[in-house]
Motif scaffolding. Structure first.
Motif, mmCIF file in Angstrom:
data_model
loop_
_atom_site.group_PDB
_atom_site.id
_atom_site.type_symbol
_atom_site.label_atom_id
_atom_site.label_comp_id
_atom_site.label_asym_id
_atom_site.label_seq_id
_atom_site.Cartn_x
_atom_site.Cartn_y
_atom_site.Cartn_z
ATOM 1 N N HIS A 263 2.514 -30.196 6.499
ATOM 2 C CA HIS A 263 2.113 -30.741 5.195
ATOM 3 C C HIS A 263 0.644 -31.184 5.227
ATOM 4 O O HIS A 263 -0.154 -30.811 4.363
ATOM 5 C CB HIS A 263 3.032 -31.925 4.860
ATOM 6 N N HIS A 267 -2.979 -29.715 3.338
ATOM 7 C CA HIS A 267 -3.876 -30.550 2.528
ATOM 8 C C HIS A 267 -5.359 -30.277 2.807
ATOM 9 O O HIS A 267 -6.205 -30.622 1.988
ATOM 10 C CB HIS A 267 -3.614 -32.029 2.824
ATOM 11 N N GLU A 297 0.162 -32.807 -4.410
ATOM 12 C CA GLU A 297 1.255 -33.188 -3.508
ATOM 13 C C GLU A 297 2.435 -32.219 -3.595
ATOM 14 O O GLU A 297 3.079 -31.936 -2.596
ATOM 15 C CB GLU A 297 1.724 -34.621 -3.769
ATOM 16 N N TYR A 365 5.994 -35.644 -5.282
ATOM 17 C CA TYR A 365 6.358 -34.879 -4.080
ATOM 18 C C TYR A 365 7.611 -34.049 -4.355
ATOM 19 O O TYR A 365 7.617 -32.832 -4.221
ATOM 20 C CB TYR A 365 6.625 -35.823 -2.904
HETATM 21 ZN ZN ZN Z 1 0.634 -35.197 0.971
#
Ligand code: ZN
Length: 569
Positions: A263, A267, A297, A365
């Motif tokens: 994750h 980003h 996100e 999310y």
């Molecule tokens: Zn994140």
């Protein structure tokens, strides 16, 4: 700008920061401390951690200053060439975005504790970490010597945490010519061969999907805690992830460890380089509202997991389990009927990082991940070139981020529509109005030859509509399912349930509920210090359910082919 970090008192978590500002030629100098940190879209007001604060000129003469706001100082600097500001910062909080000083480490996230001059933000910053050998420093900053580093400007400094410690464990490997570093702080016995193999796989997959990586180096900084934890914060040349307990990292928590790492790496492109207009550049002094959390996100959450699966790091069962978790959170949250994902993104500044009042909002999310899945499948289905969401993110990255531009909602819709070769705007109703898009998710799963089954929980507590935990001789309610038996009998969050039909609870709410089945229940509870009773005639219809994703018993060739296209694009 020169910054020096030293430990005034490690045991008491007191960090000293010295900032030297040279070539001062104004009469009044403004210095600001950030009010929030990128990655957590709420005000944190870091200035509350400052204790002593002293301002001097180049000869050690004290200079007068006044505060213009909670985190903005004005210093009188007539006939002064250099300003030296020295302050202590209380550093007792350990998380993936904090600054923490203790007997065994100096961990600094500069955005928490570094003052900057609003009119000198583009100046080079030199950082000196005043720690003794055998301390080492783990950081993504450019290294001048063992304890001295530099960044091009304040934005880069604010984005460059470091961990200085005598107990760091470190390994390094190359993926497509980029140096990857893994650093562990805390008690952990890493299986380096396994970690390296898995990290190489997902890093390779991500770089392939974007074509290039924005940096020559990347550093994973892990804070391993002896207790259960899970938190990651993204930066452009590094990430800090807090995870524990260390004794479970290579076993029970290994997939979470890979999940947070994948994750945060994603980003690097999505939000650290490709970023909404609303936050480009970051304004550290106030809220930077954006409705696009389902991109920065949501897509990251979705791709973080999907690319672990696509690169073979996790298998289908493990991937489905991750997706099921998001589906569960979706159906458990009554907030989806009250606030859109886009508005919830805007409101992260209000209550994005607390449970909030019941059934008010959604998660960028969870919902962003599910929305990304719907878009990804829609693209595979409609694009003649079989492109998926990865192609959309790649084009946005190349065409906007690499050209130094932020993106808008319209840019996202347009790029999606170009790749899909049809108008994708109608899909945005799913995230721009409160909606329960389970039907759309079922449809998307079906395209891939999958289905979701919503089943009753095996826990009677969940089935009656309660989440919570046992404490203080009772069951403390943390959440109540919308329209469940518990909801209809007016049980609310923070109630302490203490008895069922006159029998005192002893960590056995589930057993009593199972025992009584559909009999009438008289639940004794304590609310705000008062004893109350809730009467329930349970039908167990609308409790917290579970989603299970599985392959259709019979799949068409087209569905099997779609699945392969989805996975590989
Ligand atoms: Zn994140």
């Amino acid at each position: 700008m020169k910054y020096t970090f030293s430990a005034k008192n490690s045991e008491s978590h007191i960090l000293t920061v010295q900032v030297v500002i040279d070539k001062v030629n104004e009469e009044r100098l403004l210095v600001q401390l950030p009010a929030w940190r990128p990655g957590r879209y709420e005000l944190a007001n870091f200035a509350k951690n400052i204790q002593e604060f002293q301002v001097m000129d180049q000869d050690g003469q004290e200079l007068k200053y006044t505060k213009l706001s909670k985190d903005l100082w004005e210093i009188r600097v007539e006939k002064v060439q250099e300003v030296v500001i020295e302050y202590t910062y209380y550093s007792a909080e350990l998380n993936a975005g904090s600054t923490y000083l203790s007997y065994d480490q100096m961990y600094v996230n500069p955005v928490n504790c570094c003052l900057y001059c609003p009119n000198k933000m583009d100046q080079e910053c030199v950082v000196h970490v005043d720690v003794p050998y055998p301390y080492e420093v783990a950081t993504g900053m450019e290294r001048i010597d063992d304890f001295t580093f530099r960044t091009n400007d304040f934005h880069e400094l604010a984005d460059s945490p470091f961990i200085a410690s005598p107990t760091l464990q470190h390994e390094q490997f190359d993926v497509q010519g980029i140096e990857f570093h893994i650093w562990f702080q805390g008690e952990i016995k890493p299986n380096w061969a396994k970690i390296q193999m898995d990290f190489e796989r997902f890093a390779n997959e991500q770089i392939d999907r974007f074509g290039t990586f924005p940096r020559k180096q990347f550093h994973f900084l892990f804070q391993i805690t002896p207790y259960r934890s899970y938190h990651g914060v993204e930066h452009q040349s590094s990430t800090v992830c807090l995870i524990g307990p260390g004794y479970d990292l290579m076993s029970k928590r290994y997939i979470d460890f890979l999940g947070v790492s994948s994750h945060e790496l994603y980003h690097v492109w999505n939000v650290k380089t490709l970023r909404p207009d609303d936050m480009y550049p970051y304004d550290y002094t106030r809220e930077n509202y954006s409705r696009l959390g389902y991109v920065y996100e949501g897509v990251t959450t979705y791709m973080g997991d999907k690319l672990l699966f696509a690169s073979g790091v996790i298998d289908e069962t493990q991937y489905f389990k991750e997706l099921e978790t998001y589906l569960d959170r979706h159906i458990h949250n009554g907030g989806r009927f009250n606030m859109s994902v886009a508005d919830s993104s805007f409101d992260t500044w209000l209550d994005g990082y607390t449970p909030g009042v019941p059934d008010r909002k959604t998660s960028i999310y969870t919902e962003g991940c599910l929305f990304s899945f719907i878009l990804d499948v829609a693209l595979i289905k409609s694009s003649n070139s079989n492109y998926g969401l990865s192609e959309v993110m790649k084009r946005m990255y190349v065409e906007l981020a690499c050209a130094g531009k932020g993106y808008s909602r319209e840019d996202y819709v347009q790029t999606l529509s170009e790749v899909a070769e049809c108008d994708m705007a109608p899909y945005f109703e799913l995230v721009e109005t409160p909606s329960d898009y389970i039907a759309e998710i079922e449809e998307s799963l079906n395209v891939l030859g999958l289905e979701v089954e919503v089943v009753d929980s095996t826990s009677w507590t969940r089935r009656i509509g309660l989440k919570g935990n046992y404490a203080e001789n009772g069951f403390i309610v943390s959440d109540v399912a919308l329209d469940s038996d518990a909801y209809q009998s007016d049980i609310i969050r923070n109630d302490k349930l203490v008895s069922v039909n006159g029998f005192a609870l002893n960590n056995d709410l589930d057993d009593w509920l199972s025992y009584y089945g559909r009999d009438k229940l008289e639940i004794g509870l304590i609310r705000n210090g008062q004893c109350r009773t809730a009467m329930i005639s349970p039908d167990y219809a609308n409790g917290f359910k579970k989603c299970r994703i599985r392959n259709l018993k019979t799949k068409s060739d087209e569905q099997s082919q779609n699945f392969e296209l989805w996975l590989n694009n």
